[in-house]
Structures are given as C-alpha cells and as structure tokens.
Design an enzyme around this catalytic site. Structure first.
Site, short mmCIF file in Angstrom:
data_model
loop_
_atom_site.label_atom_id
_atom_site.label_comp_id
_atom_site.label_asym_id
_atom_site.label_seq_id
_atom_site.Cartn_x
_atom_site.Cartn_y
_atom_site.Cartn_z
N ASN A 18 -1.02 2.93 4.81
CA ASN A 18 -1.45 3.76 3.69
C ASN A 18 -2.81 4.35 4.01
OD1 ASN A 18 -1.71 5.00 1.25
ND2 ASN A 18 -2.13 3.16 0.08
N SER A 78 -5.62 2.72 0.93
CA SER A 78 -5.25 1.36 0.58
C SER A 78 -6.43 0.67 -0.10
CB SER A 78 -4.85 0.57 1.83
OG SER A 78 -4.60 -0.77 1.52
N SER A 79 -6.15 0.01 -1.22
CA SER A 79 -7.19 -0.75 -1.92
C SER A 79 -7.42 -2.05 -1.17
CB SER A 79 -6.75 -1.04 -3.36
OG SER A 79 -6.55 0.15 -4.08
N GLY A 104 -0.06 -6.25 -2.46
CA GLY A 104 1.19 -6.97 -2.31
C GLY A 104 1.22 -7.79 -1.04
N GLU A 111 1.72 -8.88 2.61
CA GLU A 111 1.52 -8.12 3.84
C GLU A 111 1.99 -8.92 5.04
OE1 GLU A 111 -2.50 -6.87 4.19
OE2 GLU A 111 -2.37 -5.38 2.58
N SER A 145 0.83 -1.19 0.00
CA SER A 145 0.00 0.00 0.00
C SER A 145 0.87 1.26 0.00
CB SER A 145 -0.90 0.01 1.25
OG SER A 145 -1.78 -1.08 1.21
N GLY A 146 0.56 2.16 -0.92
CA GLY A 146 1.32 3.40 -1.03
C GLY A 146 2.51 3.33 -1.94
N THR A 172 -1.73 2.13 -8.20
CA THR A 172 -2.84 2.73 -8.93
C THR A 172 -2.34 3.74 -9.96
OG1 THR A 172 -4.24 2.44 -6.98
CG2 THR A 172 -5.01 3.97 -8.66
#
Length: 1503
Positions: free
Chosen positions: A214, A217-218, A441, A443, A163-164, A168
């Site tokens: 993040n 975060s998605s 990704g 985690e 995340s981050g 995207t």
C-alpha cells in the site's frame, strides 16, 4: 476450517461442486462420473480431473441466477468456496457490502460510488431494522447508535483489514453517519466528524508511509472515541494511537518509504531552502530505498494540504515552524557519520560534511553543537565517587544518533495527537461512547520482523475477542429461537496468546530479558526461545535458519526473522538527550521534552521495552472494548493493483482467513449453519411430501413432517426458523433433485407418447392427402390432352381464315395504289397552270402600283417647294420687325427679366437634376440595356435601310436642288445668329452670378453638416446622461429597498414590543400618550373606534385630557382583542360553504380601518392566535379548518389590499426608468375598475405572515399524512404469505398462490377516503386538496420505489404482481375521486409503475433492479450475467457524466403554490353576504357589523 466440515459422500452424476484450484482458489465444476473413491469432474474452464470426494464442496445450482445473497448465513452451503464466490458475484455487480451474520464485509471498489453515501441514503438507513435493507456500513453504524440509546451502553465498531482495504474510508463513513444521526450538542461551527476528519491529513502525513502492499499504509493504530450526552447528541471526541513504528524513522527497506512528512518537507520549496534541505536522495534516512515519489501524488501539494490541516486543527504558525524545524533537524542528524577517534573506543565526526549536518541539526534544535556532539559520542555514568564520562565507539554513536532521532519523532507525534484532541474537544462528563477502531490487519510478508510480530499479536487478541462475540451471537440466536443446544466447542487461540505474552516465560518476556543484557544477540534469544518452547505445538523452527521461528496464528503460519528484534524492542531514553533538548532555546522543542525529575541512576540509559509497552496499550484497549458492545467491519482488498472490477480470489481468501471471517463461518458450522424460514423451507422442499400440503396450515408442522418423512435427525425447530446441521441441506437438495428428476422423466415420457401419437395422426392425414393429390393429377392430365386436341382444330381453322384474308387484302391495296398515282399526276398538271396565271396577274398589279406612286411623289415634292418659299418670305418680314424692336432699351430689360426667370428655372431644374441624377443613374443602367436591345433591332433595320437606299438614289437629285435653296436661307439665318451672340454674353454674366450663389450654398451645406455632427454629439451625451440617470434610479431603488427592509425590521421590533398579554395591553396603551393604534389624522379618531351616533352628532371634546383619551382607547382595544381571540379560539363553522371566522375577522379589520394604520399590534395577535389554535386540539380537524379559513382570509387580502403611496412612488420610479423620463408608470390592482383599500406597511406585512401561516398549515398536514402513511406502506411493499390450506389446493407451479389486494392496500384506500372526507368536511378548496393528494401519491411512489431498490426480498416476481394489483386499486380510487380533487396523482406513481412493469427507468435503476430481481414464483432464470455486465459498463459511463449519482428518489418537501396561485384558484368570496355569529352583537365595537347595512353595502362595493 476444512476439518470441521463433513465429507460429502453422496455425490452423483450431474451435481454441482467446487474444486480447489491453484490460481483461482476454488473453481466451479460438474460431476461426470464416479470410480471407486474418485470422482470424475469437469471444471468451468473445460478441464477434466479426478478428485476425491473429501476435497470437494457442494455448489448451489441457483447461485448463478440469484446474483449472490446479502447475508452469508443465507447460503445453501456455507463453506469458504461459497463465501468466496458470493463475494465475487456481488463485487461484480458493485454490491461491495455483504453480511456474515452481524459482521459486515466491505470490499474496496477502488472507484467512487457516490450514490451509496449521500444524505438520502443515510435517511433510509436511519432507524431501519438491521438486515431489512441492503448491507451497508450505515446499517452497522445505526445499529451501534440505536443500541447505545436503547441499552444505555457504550458501543464499539472494529474496522480491520490489510493496507489498502479501505479501513480509513470506512471509518470516515461511520463518523459521517454518527454525526448525521447524533448531530452536535454545542453550537460549534464544525461538527466532531469534520474536526476528526480534518485531522486525518495531519495524522496521515506523520503516521503513514509506503509499504510493499500500500502506498498510504497506516503505521499506527487509531481508536476514535465519539462521546455522546444523555440525549444522544455528540458532545466530544478523542483520538488514541497505538504502536507507532518508530524504527521506520531510521531504517527502511526497498521499495518502501519513510513517513510522508519528510518527503513533503523536501518538496516544500522556500521552506526546504530555509532549512537547508534538498532532494531526498541526499539524506541517509530517506535514501535507503530507491522509491522517492508516489504515483499520482505531488509531495508539494500534500505539503500544502498538511499546512492547511494544521491551520484547521489550530496549530499556530510558531508551532508549525517548530514542527518542521524538528523534522529538518532529524534529516540532518541522519547524515552525521562517525569514525574512530584517537583514544580507544572513542568516536569523532567523520568529515566536514558530517560536521556541517551536525551544525545544522544543532541550529535547528537551537542547542549547542558541542553539547549535541558530546551527547552522541559519550555517556555519563553516576558512581559513588562521581560522574564518569565514557566514550562510545562509532557503532554505538550511530546507535545513539538513531535513538535520538526516534525519540524526537515519537515525542513530536504524541504532541500532535494531544493537540488534535484538544482541538476536537473531549467531554469528561460523557457517559456513552461509540469507539471506532481503525487498526492494521494481519500481516504476513516474505520477511517478517518485529513490527509484524506486534501487529499479529494485536490481531490475535482482537480475534479472541471476535470469536467470543461471534460465539455469543450464535448462542443469542439459539436462545431467541428457543431451541435446545449444548455448548459448542471451538478452537481457541489462548495458547498462542500465552506463548506470546505469558510471564515469566513468553516470547515478549524472553525478548525483554535479552534486551536487558548488553551482550545478548538475536542468536542467543532464538536459542533460549527454542529451549523453553521446544515441544509447543504453535512454535516451529524453520529448516534452513537457526535464528528464525515460526508461529501458527489463527490465519496461518508466519516465519519471523529475529535479526532486528532486539534493536527494535530496545527503547532507550538517554538522559543526556532529554536534558539537552529540554534546555533548547526553541520553545517548541523544549515543550515536547519536559524536564525529567532527578533520579539517581548508575547509567544515563533508561531502558524501556517496546513490546511490553505495546502489550500494556493493547490490554488497555481490550479492557475498553470489553466494556462496550462490539460491532465488526472487515475490509477486503480485492486485488493488489488497486484497480476496479478486478477480483483476485487467492488474495481475498487469504484476507478472509486473516480477518476471521472464515473463523466465524467455522464457528457457525460447528452449530447449525443452515437456517431457513418455515415459509421458504416449505416453498422449496414441500414437493418432497405433497401429501401433507393440504392437511395443515401450520408451516412449522409441515416442516417437521417433511423432515420426519425424510428420516433426518439432529435438527432443531425454532420459533420462526428451522435449524439444520452442516450437510443436511445437501441431502435435502439431493432428494429434491431426485423428485424433480423423476417428475421430469414422467413429463418426458408423457410428452414423447403425445408427440408419437401426433406424428402418427399427421402421417395418416398426409398419406390420404397424397393419394387424393395423385388422383387429381391423373384426371387433370387426361382433361388436358382432350382440351389440347380441340384447341388444335380450332387453331387450324383460324389460321386458314387468316391466310385467305391476307391474300385478299394484299390484292385490294395494290389496286388502290395504282388509282392514287394516276389521280396525283392529273392534279399536279392542273395546279401548275393555276400557279403561272396567278404570278402573271401579281406582276401586273405591282407595276401599276409603282407607276402611280412615282407620279404622286413628284407632285408632292413640288408642293413642298412652293410652301418653303412662302414661309421664307414671311420669316424675312418677321426678322425685320424683331430687329427694330431689339434696338429699344426696354427690350433689354424684358430680356433680362426673362433670363432671370430662366435662371431660376435652371437652378430649380439643376436641383431637380441633382435629385433625379441619382435615380437617373439607376435608370440609365436599365435604359442602357434597353438601348442595347434597340440598337440590335436598329442594326437589323439598317440592313433593310441599305436595301432601300438604292431606291432613294433617284430622289437625291431632287434633294440637291432643294439644298441649294436651303444654303441661301442659311446665310440669312447666320446673320440672325450674330445677334444672338450678344445675348449669350449676358447669359454668361448670369451664369457667373449663379456660380457665386452655388459657392455660398456649399458653405451653408458645410455649416449644416457641422451642426448635424454637433447634434449627434449632444444626442450621445444625452444617452449617456440617460444611462447615468437609470443607474442613479436603480441605486435609488436599491436604497429604497434597503430602507424598506430597515423599516420592516424596525416595524417587527416595534410589533414585538407591542405583543403582550391582553391584561398588559391596556396598561401599555394608557401609559403612552401617542397610542400605537391612533393614526396621524386631523380628526384624531381611533382606528378601532366604533362610530357611535353621538360621535356623528357632535365632535370629540378637545378639552378631554390625554390620559382619559388613552384609557378609553385602551378599553376599546381590549374589547377588539377579546372579539378576535374568541373568533379564533371557537370553531365558528361554515356558512354556505364559506369560512365564517375568516369573514368576521376581515370585516372587523375593515371596519376598524386596521389596514390603514401606520403601526398596530392587532395583526400579530391574529397570527399568534392562529398558531395557538394549531397547537391545541385534534390536528386532523384543526389543521383542515384553519387551512380553509386562513386561505380565505389571504384571498380577501390579496384581492382588496393596495400598496400605499410610498410603494406607488417607488413603482413610478421604476416605471420611469423602464419607459423613459416623460412616461410615468401607474400602479393598478388586479382589476382596474375595482376600488382597493390603501394598505400601510403593517397590513402588507400581515399578508406575508398569513401567507407563511398558510404554507405552514399545509406543510403540517402533509407531514402528518406522511407519518400516518409510512407504516401502512411498510406492510404494502411485500406480499404477505397466504394460508397453506388454500395454497395447497390452488397452487401455482412455483408454490405461491395468486394474490389479490389484501387488507394492507385496503387500509391505504381507507386512509385516502378518510383524508378526503376530512378535507371536504372543512370545505378546504379543491386547489389544496389536489395539491395534497398529489404529494401523498408522490410519497407513495417514493417509498415503494426506494424500498424496492433497497430490499432484495421485495424485488421478486410475486411481489411485483402484488404491488401491481395494489396500484390498480389506487388507479380506481383516483378515477372515483375525479380530476378536481385527484389532479395528476396517477402520473406521480410513474416510477413504481415503471419498476413493476419494468418500463423506461434510468440505466442505474434498471441495473439495480436487474441485480436484485429473482423469480420466487415460477423459478425462471433472472437477467443473464452478460446483460448485467454490459449494463454495468453503461452505469460506469453514466456515473462519469452525472453529478447526482443516486438511484433513489428524493422526497419533495417544497410548498407547491404561492399566494398568487391561491388567489387565482379559489373563487371570489363576498363577506358582506355572510351573517356574523350571534355573540358578535355582544361587543359594542362590532355592533355596526350586525345592525347597520351601510357597512355591509360598502364592503360589498369594495369586493
């Protein structure tokens, strides 16, 4: 990864190494000494430690000079320390992209870099071979697109990262590039990329949330499938989502947040009040965390953006209303609390507040509140005897409530995705796709739950696919180079996947089995898990927990907490909930819950496993990916603070492990990780075997001999590269370092000998010079003593003489003083006697003067007294006469007339005084100052006069006597004054009349002022009227312009209807009685009619029928068209350097009076004929030929055509508006004395079309030249490798011979020579040649400069010398071509000349060159890191000031001239002097052009 690396045991003092560090992961160090099995090293921070050799990695000493490499496979030592340092080095230079083979690593810069993503950058990467330009996400996208087109196979781009990390944004850039190269197949207003990107705010609002790492975060995976047709054009797209984190709706931890849409709705203002929403702190689903706001993000603004995205996607207002009603209902539903009921295991609503929220949820769902409460607190079980209603305890009711909330949100999210797919539009007939996977990704947190388990399971599957792809790429590389290789073993993660997903015993299977039993707990699940996998190497049990378990993933070990595993895996579908919401009165809610088919089950629960469903989705995704050719982009987050230019090594290293980058490096290390081109290998290691350098020119043979001499084995020689095992490059570098050290010692020894010899020679020369200096000093001292003795004698002589002289001079001066005193006394006595004598004589003279003056004055006063008496007597006589005359009446009239005259004079003087008063007042000030000065002078004179009054006292006595006499005379005068009083009375009457006249005059003056004011008002009104008139004139002009545009459009439409084939023209002209080529004139003659002799003798017969006349006209027009088409199709050549076709066409049009026709199709036929001629034939000959002819014809029209009366009238109107009403403006041509043809609108339109045709021809020639020149420039940007035989004999210190301009630059010079010859053969005006050559050199400058900035292998020292030599050849060519044809071409090469010479460029371009430059010839150090860091600060400041941040040059596609420029540049052309070709005489319509000289003479006069 470390286990597969060989141990570096041959380290020695001075070697560069990497040492493991707790804070920085790896830190640079130097080997100081070795003790037993330990090495003493000093780190870059100054710390000295003892380390075993097994824990060290070699470091390339040239890394600091090269500023990193763009491909990890080019690293001298491929290991995780080198990979990490390379990324850090490039990130510090804002180079965020790096290759690892075919894998792209993208480091998030956390700032805008607009120069990397503009349209010009996309043009550079379009079609460029992979690896030729600097690493970029556009390069990966282009490879995927080209592979899809060439191989007819679907592609996929997998974007991963934590995340981050920028997944995207990278996905957006990929879709942006695919849209750029693929475009849109249909005529849609918005591209697929735009439509997909417009849906991003909507998906982010409903699918993204704040996590620990993040803020956005998605919490779902997204696979964007862009569909293409057979032509490679985008035809549609689809979005697929995976594993939405449903549990986040009802359960969050601090400091995380729920999905953004809930907070946006609470901050929406009026909408929040409508749904009875307030602060997020009031709702249970949101207040489980204390974080409600995001830094720098406004929830209200994001709510507006979400609404806007819904409008763009196509969600109607009613559907939007339903969406937000559903979200509000979920929030109210979360605030419903339960307590124990009266019956056993029953539950009721806890308090009135909970009942209020229940009622609000029911109202928002538009369902019955009692039924909603019953669905939450009870369950119905179907048995043979009937339906049994079972009550639920408070905990079960809360679980039912949360299940309903998750189910509603999941259905809502699925509906949004389906709506977006319908809006974007899918192509079911598409055969090729490029899928872009944006997925979470790996985690690993402090507390890892079910979501992390599923995410890491997905990454394990993707990593297996990634490993297979990387291994396949390695094998393809070996096959491409045709080397011998065996199957390389690598550790597969299939055992982890079997542990997780294998049936019947796997983690997912055991979890589903535990969820099937209501009484199962996470303790029983953990116990069963450890019982079945007790000895599995990938599963471990933590020491301090009985329920946690640890899995060894490819990226490391992760410990999972199983407390919530069962609850999160259970996905109950409760029939009562579905039935209740499907029967809702809200169409939207009922639409997302379709009616379920009736099924006979014993329970209303429908169990569904989240992990099993995710496994199926993942399997479907892997099947989709297996059908495509994958491409990988690994996004890396450089720091946890989201700040630019901050690189946290430990975090990045962890992400590289999680992203599989180090796994790819490990696979590469298992084979042949070090690969070098033969030329680079020989340049670097040729000094190890100098005896072989002069023997052969084959670089492969030289490489083999070098390796054989060193005794290295297990290497492979490919077609273009040498492949070395891990550690062999270290041996080569150590041997190279030994050779260089020995050479350095030899150089030092020779240098010390030379320095010592030079010191001895200088010492001997110094001793000799010191001796000579000492002897000189002694001699100079002896000479000085002798000279001093002689000087003392001379000084004594002069002193004695000076003393004697002084005594003599003193005696002489004393005698002179005595003599002068005696003479002065005698002289003073004589002077006193003379002074007394002169005073006595002066007194006598003054006394005599006084005596004579007093006698004269006495006599003069007596005479004056006598004269006064006599005048008195005469005055008395005159007075008596006047008194007699005054008594008469006539005397009064005369006096009155005299007074009237005096009155007029006084009035005139009064007016004059009024006029002069103003000027007099100004003069008074100056006069006052003068008078003041005179007053001062008079005061001085007064003082003198006072002294004189004493002398006048004696005279007063005489005056007193005279005064008595004057008193007597005064009495007589007073009598006369009494008579004058009467005259004064008459004068007063006259003054009164004068006053009345003055009053009348004042009244008249007032009337005059009123008249002036009225006049000013009328003038203002006139000015306003003029302004209105000018406005009306401008409006009339605009209306006339609109009318002219409408007439142009009508004329174009009319001409389009007239544009038909020559066979049809006769029929059309025969059918119409009023032909398009017959002007409205009295004589009714055809415009294109040939003036035959018969028509000059007799008039045209009026009895001729109209049909007959139209047929004759059509036949003549057909003949005209045939003549023009033949002149256009055939190459008529040139006559006296003048284009023959242009002159013939102009003379024909002039002879046929086509320019004066109101409507004609002949101009369109000419334009179409020229366009057809341009399409056929050799472009190299046709285009210059027609550029010459078209420009000549345009010049003739520009100089000889004049606009018609309508345009003159409009010009007159504009002239009047500009110069006033009474000053008409006349329109003249370029030369007032020359006569011009009165041209109608078709002729003027033809001139515009011809101008566009000239610009088109010029643009085609320029574009063709650029296409031909591009491949030549591609080979000129990089210096070719010279032959080894020559290089060995005359080799420079760096191993690269001096270059001279090769055949590549000669080919460019030949190309320019051929261009010049083609243009001059077709007699193209020098004006066009100069413009073309200038733009060609501008394109050379652009291509070379952009290639220099984009390709690092071009930014070398030897390549700079090579390009510089080529530019000098171009300079010679420009000098030979002369300024007439070359113009300012040399200045167009400004940027590439400055770049090669490193002169004045922009700070961004200098920074780019400085970061890419390396000296491949002499091996000197490049720009220091301190200078680069300071330049980076300047670049960041410059980025904030400029809008356009691209460091590349843009291609100039404009037309650098206008019709007026052509008219001024091309010399005057006289078509009357040119003889037409012979075939013109075959046509009757053009015989007069050949036979009659009158036509030629008239055209000459016109020219």
């Amino acid at each position: 990864m470390r286990n597969c690396l060989p141990m570096e045991l041959n380290l020695r003092k001075g070697d560069k190494v990497w040492v493991e560090d707790k804070d920085l992961a790896w830190i640079a160090a130097d080997v100081l000494d070795s003790f037993d099995n330990k090495l003493h090293v000093e780190t870059s921070t100054g710390k000295k430690v003892f380390v075993s050799p097994e824990k060290l990695f070699r470091r390339d000493p040239d890394d600091e000079e090269h500023n990193g490499v763009d491909d990890m496979t080019k690293l001298t030592y491929l290991h995780e320390a080198g990979v990490l340092y390379n990324l850090q080095r490039r990130y510090a230079l804002n180079d965020i992209y790096t290759y690892t083979g075919s894998i792209l690593i993208a480091v998030n810069p956390f700032k805008k870099l607009p120069h990397l993503y503009n349209g010009h950058m996309m043009e550079q990467y379009m079609g460029a071979p992979f690896g030729e330009l600097s690493p970029h996400v556009f390069a990966v996208s282009d490879v995927a697109y080209r592979a899809m087109i060439d191989d007819s196979r679907s592609q996929s781009i997998l974007v991963s990262g934590e995340s981050g990390a920028g997944k995207t944004e990278t996905t957006k850039l990929i879709m942006q590039y695919l849209t750029f190269v693929g475009g849109r197949a249909t005529d849609d207003d918005r591209s697929v990329e735009q439509q997909v990107l417009e849906s991003n705010p909507l998906l982010e609002a409903f699918g993204n949330a704040k996590t620990v790492r993040n803020d956005n975060s998605s919490r779902f995976g997204k696979f964007v499938e862009i569909q293409f047709d057979t032509n490679g054009r985008i035809s549609g797209a689809a979005i697929r989502t995976y594993l939405l984190e449903r549990s986040r709706v009802v359960r969050i931890t601090d400091p995380e947040r729920n999905y953004h849409c809930f907070y946006q709705l609470c901050a929406s203002g009026n909408d929040a009040e409508k749904y009875k929403l307030s602060n997020p702190r009031q709702f249970h689903y949101l207040n489980q965390s204390k974080t409600y706001e995001l830094e720098g993000v406004s929830s209200a603004e994001e709510y507006k953006n979400t609404r806007r995205a819904m409008d763009i996607v196509g969600i109607s207002q009613d559907e939007q209303e339903g969406i937000f009603r559903t979200l509000a209902a979920i929030l109210h539903l979360g605030n419903v609390e339960f307590s124990s009921g009266r019956e056993h295991d029953s539950s009721v609503v806890k308090d009135p507040e909970s009942r209020h929220h229940l009622q609000m949820a029911a109202d928002l769902f538009k369902c019955d509140a009692n039924l909603l409460l019953a669905s939450l607190c009870t369950r119905s079980i179907l048995t043979r005897e009937g339906i049994i209603i079972k009550a639920l305890d408070p905990n079960a009711a809360v679980t039912s409530r949360d299940t309903l909330a998750k189910t509603v949100y999941a259905h809502l999210f699925d509906w949004l995705v389906d709506k977006i797919n319908k809006s974007v539009g899918q192509d079911p007939e598409s055969r090729f796709q490029i899928g872009v996977l944006d997925i979470y990704g790996f985690e690993c947190f402090k507390n890892n739950s079910f979501e992390q388990f599923c995410i890491n399971f997905a990454n394990e599957k993707l990593q297996q696919h990634f490993n297979e792809h990387v291994f396949k790429m390695e094998q393809d590389e070996y096959r491409k180079e045709e080397i011998n290789w065996s199957y390389i073993e690598f550790i597969d993660n299939q055992d982890v996947l079997d542990l997780i997903e294998k049936k019947p015993i796997g983690v997912i299977a055991l979890l589903d089995e535990a969820c099937m039993f209501p009484r199962s707990t996470h303790e029983s699940f953990s116990m069963k898990l450890f019982q079945n996998f007790r000895f599995h190497p990938r599963l471990e049990k933590p020491k301090f927990s009985e329920t946690d378990f640890t899995l060894s993933h490819y990226a490391g070990k992760v410990t999972y907490q199983t407390e919530a595993f069962l609850d999160k895996n259970r996905d109950y579908t409760i029939v009562e909930h579905c039935n209740l919401l499907s029967s809702s009165k809200c169409p939207f809610v009922a639409g997302i819950f379709p009616s379920a088919p009736e099924e006979s089950t014993r329970s209303s629960y429908k169990f569904s496993s989240v992990s099993s469903r995710f496994k199926q989705q993942l399997q479907a995704l892997m099947e989709t990916l297996s059908k495509t050719e994958p491409h990988y982009v690994r996004c890396v987050k450089p720091n946890s603070l989201n700040r630019p230019q901050k690189f946290e090594s430990l975090s990045v290293l962890h992400q590289l492990r999680c992203g599989g980058v180090l796994e790819a490096v490990r696979i590469s290390l298992a084979g042949y990780p070090t690969r070098r081109n033969y030329s680079d290998f020989v340049d670097r290691f040729g000094l190890l075997a100098p005896e072989f350098m002069d023997e052969s020119n084959d670089e492969q043979a030289l490489t083999e001999k070098i390796l054989s001499k060193l005794g290295l084995g297990n290497y492979q020689l490919g077609r273009t590269k040498v492949f070395l095992r891990a550690g062999q490059i270290g041996i080569l570098d150590s041997r190279r370092a030994e050779v260089l050290d020995a050479s350095a010692r030899l150089i030092q020894r020779r240098l010390r000998t030379f320095v010592t010899h030079q010191n001895f020679i200088s010492a001997r020369a110094s001793a000799i010079s010191i001796q000579a200096y000492c002897r000189g000093c002694l001699s100079r001292n002896a000479y000085a003593t002798r000279r001093n003795a002689a000087a003392a004698v001379l000084v004594q002589k002069h002193v004695r003489r000076w003393l004697s002289r002084c005594a003599f001079v003193k005696l002489v001066s004393a005698a002179i003083v005595l003599q002068s005193c005696i003479r002065a006394d005698s002289t003073r006595l004589k002077f006193s006697h003379q002074k007394e004598h002169r005073a006595a004589s002066l007194i006598q003279a003054h006394w005599r003067i006084h005596k004579f003056r007093s006698a004269f004055r006495h006599r003069q006063s007596s005479i004056i007294a006598i004269q006064c008496r006599w005048r008195q007597k005469l005055a008395k006589r005159e007075f008596r006469k006047l008194k007699q005359v005054a008594n008469e009446a006539g005397a009064l009239r005369l006096a009155k007339t005299k007074l009237e005259k005096r009155l007029e004079d006084l009035e005139w003087r009064l007016q004059l005084e009024k006029r002069l008063r103003t000027s007099g007042e100004e003069a008074k000030s100056s006069e006052i100052s003068k008078l003041q000065k005179t007053l001062e002078s008079f005061s001085l004179k007064l003082d003198a006069a006072r002294l004189a009054t004493i002398n006048e006292c004696n005279k007063n006595a005489v005056l007193e006597k005279q005064l008595d006499i004057s008193m007597k005379e005064k009495s007589a005068v007073e009598r006369e004054l009494n008579g004058m009083v009467e005259l004064k009375k008459d004068n007063a009457l006259l003054k009164n009349s004068m006053n009345s006249l003055e009053k009348k005059n004042r009244v008249l003056e007032k009337e005059l002022l009123n008249a002036k004011t009225n006049c000013n008002n009328t003038l203002q009104k006139l000015k306003e009227a003029e302004k209105r008139c000018s406005e009306l004139q401008t409006s009339v002009q605009s209306l006339e312009e609109k009318l002219s545009h409408l007439e142009n459009e009508n004329q174009v439409l009319m001409q389009k209807t007239l544009i038909t084939s020559p066979e049809r023209i006769g029929q059309i002209l025969g059918e119409k009685h009023s032909s398009a080529v017959v002007p409205a004139q009295n004589d009714r003659r055809s415009v294109f009619e040939t003036p035959t002799p018969s028509k000059h003798i007799m008039p045209f017969s009026h009895s001729l029928s109209e049909s007959r006349r139209s047929k004759l006209t059509a036949e003549r027009n057909l003949e005209n068209y045939e003549l023009l088409s033949r002149c256009i199709k055939e190459n008529l050549g040139f006559n006296d350097d003048k284009p023959l076709a242009a002159c013939v066409i102009y003379k024909c049009l002039l002879h046929w009076r086509a320019f004066e026709s109101e409507s004609t199709a002949i101009f369109n036929i000419i334009i179409e004929g020229i366009n057809e001629a341009l399409k056929g034939g050799d472009e190299n000959g046709v285009l210059p030929y027609w550029l010459s002819n078209a420009s000549a014809l345009l010049c003739l029209l520009q100089r000889n055509l004049r606009s018609n009366s309508f345009l003159n009238a409009s010009a007159q109107r504009s002239g009047r508006a500009a110069y006033g009403v009474k000053s008409p403006f006349k329109l003249h041509g370029p030369d007032d004395g020359a006569s011009h043809i009165e041209a109608r609108y078709p002729a003027l339109l033809f001139k515009q079309q011809l101008t566009a045709c000239v610009e088109k021809i010029y643009g085609l020639i320029r574009d063709n030249l650029k296409k031909e020149l591009s491949p030549l420039l591609g080979s000129c940007i990089q210096a070719p490798k010279a032959s080894r035989g020559i290089a060995g004999k005359s080799r420079s210190p760096g191993g690269v011979p001096q270059q001279s301009p090769s055949s590549q630059w000669e080919s460019i010079l030949k190309f320019l020579d051929s261009l010049m010859s083609r243009l001059r053969e077709n007699h193209v005006p020098s004006f066009f040649i100069r413009k073309l050559v200038t733009q060609v050199f501008s394109f050379i400058n652009l291509s070379l400069f952009n290639s220099l900035l984009l390709r690092r292998e071009c930014c070398t020292f030897s390549n700079g010398e090579y390009v510089k030599s080529g530019i000098s050849e171009l300079e010679k060519w420009i000098a030979n071509a002369k300024e007439e044809f070359a113009g300012t071409s040399w200045h167009e090469l400004n940027y590439i000349r400055q770049a090669v010479g490193f002169l004045v460029l922009t700070i961004r371009q200098i920074y780019r060159i400085s970061t890419m430059y390396w000296d491949d010839k002499y091996g000197t150090q490049s720009v220091s890191s301190e200078v680069v860091s300071q330049m980076r600060v300047l670049v960041d400041k410059d980025n904030q000031k400029q809008t356009s941040n691209s460091f590349l040059l843009d291609d100039d596609m404009s037309i650098p001239f206008s019709a007026e420029d052509i008219d001024k540049a091309i010399p005057v052309l006289d078509p009357s002097e040119i003889e037409p070709p012979k075939f013109v005489s075959e046509y009757t319509c053009a015989q007069s052009l050949v036979k009659k000289p009158s036509i030629a003479s008239t055209s000459k006069q016109i020219i």
